[in-house]
Design a protein around this motif. Structure first.
Motif, PDB file in Angstrom:
ATOM      1  N   LYS A   1       0.854  -1.193   0.000  1.00  0.00           N
ATOM      2  CA  LYS A   1       0.000   0.000   0.000  1.00  0.00           C
ATOM      3  C   LYS A   1       0.888   1.240   0.000  1.00  0.00           C
ATOM      4  O   LYS A   1       1.801   1.355   0.809  1.00  0.00           O
ATOM      5  N   VAL A   2       0.586   2.182  -0.931  1.00  0.00           N
ATOM      6  CA  VAL A   2       1.367   3.409  -1.038  1.00  0.00           C
ATOM      7  C   VAL A   2       0.425   4.556  -1.392  1.00  0.00           C
ATOM      8  O   VAL A   2      -0.302   4.478  -2.384  1.00  0.00           O
ATOM      9  N   ASN A   3       0.434   5.631  -0.602  1.00  0.00           N
ATOM     10  CA  ASN A   3      -0.319   6.857  -0.901  1.00  0.00           C
ATOM     11  C   ASN A   3      -1.770   6.599  -1.307  1.00  0.00           C
ATOM     12  O   ASN A   3      -2.248   7.099  -2.306  1.00  0.00           O
ATOM     13  N   GLY A   4      -2.466   5.762  -0.560  1.00  0.00           N
ATOM     14  CA  GLY A   4      -3.867   5.494  -0.840  1.00  0.00           C
ATOM     15  C   GLY A   4      -4.104   4.564  -2.008  1.00  0.00           C
ATOM     16  O   GLY A   4      -5.236   4.421  -2.465  1.00  0.00           O
ATOM     17  N   GLY A   5      -3.100   3.942  -2.518  1.00  0.00           N
ATOM     18  CA  GLY A   5      -3.233   2.992  -3.621  1.00  0.00           C
ATOM     19  C   GLY A   5      -2.338   1.791  -3.405  1.00  0.00           C
ATOM     20  O   GLY A   5      -1.853   1.556  -2.293  1.00  0.00           O
TER      21      GLY A   5
ATOM     22  N   THR B   1      -1.302   2.225  -8.480  1.00  0.00           N
ATOM     23  CA  THR B   1      -2.674   2.717  -8.589  1.00  0.00           C
ATOM     24  C   THR B   1      -2.899   3.764  -7.504  1.00  0.00           C
ATOM     25  O   THR B   1      -2.090   3.914  -6.601  1.00  0.00           O
ATOM     26  N   GLY B   2      -3.998   4.470  -7.585  1.00  0.00           N
ATOM     27  CA  GLY B   2      -4.283   5.507  -6.593  1.00  0.00           C
ATOM     28  C   GLY B   2      -3.657   6.813  -7.024  1.00  0.00           C
ATOM     29  O   GLY B   2      -3.722   7.205  -8.186  1.00  0.00           O
ATOM     30  N   PHE B   3      -3.006   7.510  -6.092  1.00  0.00           N
ATOM     31  CA  PHE B   3      -2.373   8.794  -6.383  1.00  0.00           C
ATOM     32  C   PHE B   3      -1.209   8.597  -7.365  1.00  0.00           C
ATOM     33  O   PHE B   3      -0.353   7.745  -7.171  1.00  0.00           O
TER      34      PHE B   3
END
Length: 190
Positions: free
Chosen positions: A68-72, A117-119
């Motif tokens: 998990k990294v920066n909300g993604g 994915t995510g930010f």
């Protein structure tokens, strides 16, 4: 996956090419270990007195990461394999102890991809080729009629190209003269 099919093809070539001369020419097969974290399969065939043709496939690397990294999510996968072929010359120091030396070209192939994915989502995919020219230096001890123990290093000069579909190719040059080239091997002779 295309790279994985090269090893069985190479091994099949070696077995078919040497089947007719198995009775008259000594062969050696074994494992070599480097840095306690990778290994190589090695095969040697005697071409003349104290001269061997050698093949190795190893330095296999396989990695997968999912975090998990920066909300993604960030995922990455990489794999690599190095093939080497060379000529080994042996100099008898005693009846059971030999000095090894010879030319050793190699080719390393690796593949990797990373997806986030995510930010700031992104995706990258890279294929790398690393041809090298090395020189084998080592010692070998004959432990009985069929077993050999060796320690060797192969300082190597390498070039490389990395291809990424989203960027221009990158090129590299390198020299490896460190203890990371040191290998300890155990071989069986028949």
């Amino acid at each position: 996956m295309k790279n994985a099919s090269l090893l069985p093809l190479l091994m099949g070539f070696l077995l078919v090419g040497t089947a007719s001369t198995a009775q008259e020419t000594p062969h050696e097969v074994g494992l070599q270990f480097r840095n306690f974290d990778n290994f190589s399969f090695i095969y040697k065939k005697r071409r003349a007195e104290n001269k061997f043709l050698r093949f190795s496939a190893g330095s296999f690397d396989l990695r997968y990461l999912n975090q998990k990294v920066n909300g993604g999510n960030a995922q990455s996968f990489s794999s690599g394999l190095t093939f080497a072929m060379g000529w080994e010359n042996r100099l008898n120091l005693t009846s059971d102890f030999q000095f090894l030396h010879g030319f050793r070209p190699s080719l390393g192939v690796s593949y990797g991809n990373a997806k986030r994915t995510g930010f700031a989502p992104n995706f990258s995919e890279t294929l790398s080729l690393r041809p090298g020219i090395g020189y084998l230096l080592g010692f070998q001890y004959q432990a009985g009629d069929h077993f050999l123990i060796n320690i060797e290093a192969a300082p190597t000069l390498t070039g490389g190209i990395s291809l990424d579909y989203s960027r221009a190719p990158s090129y590299s040059l390198g020299a490896n003269f460190s203890a990371s080239t040191l290998a300890v091997g155990v071989l069986y002779r028949w």
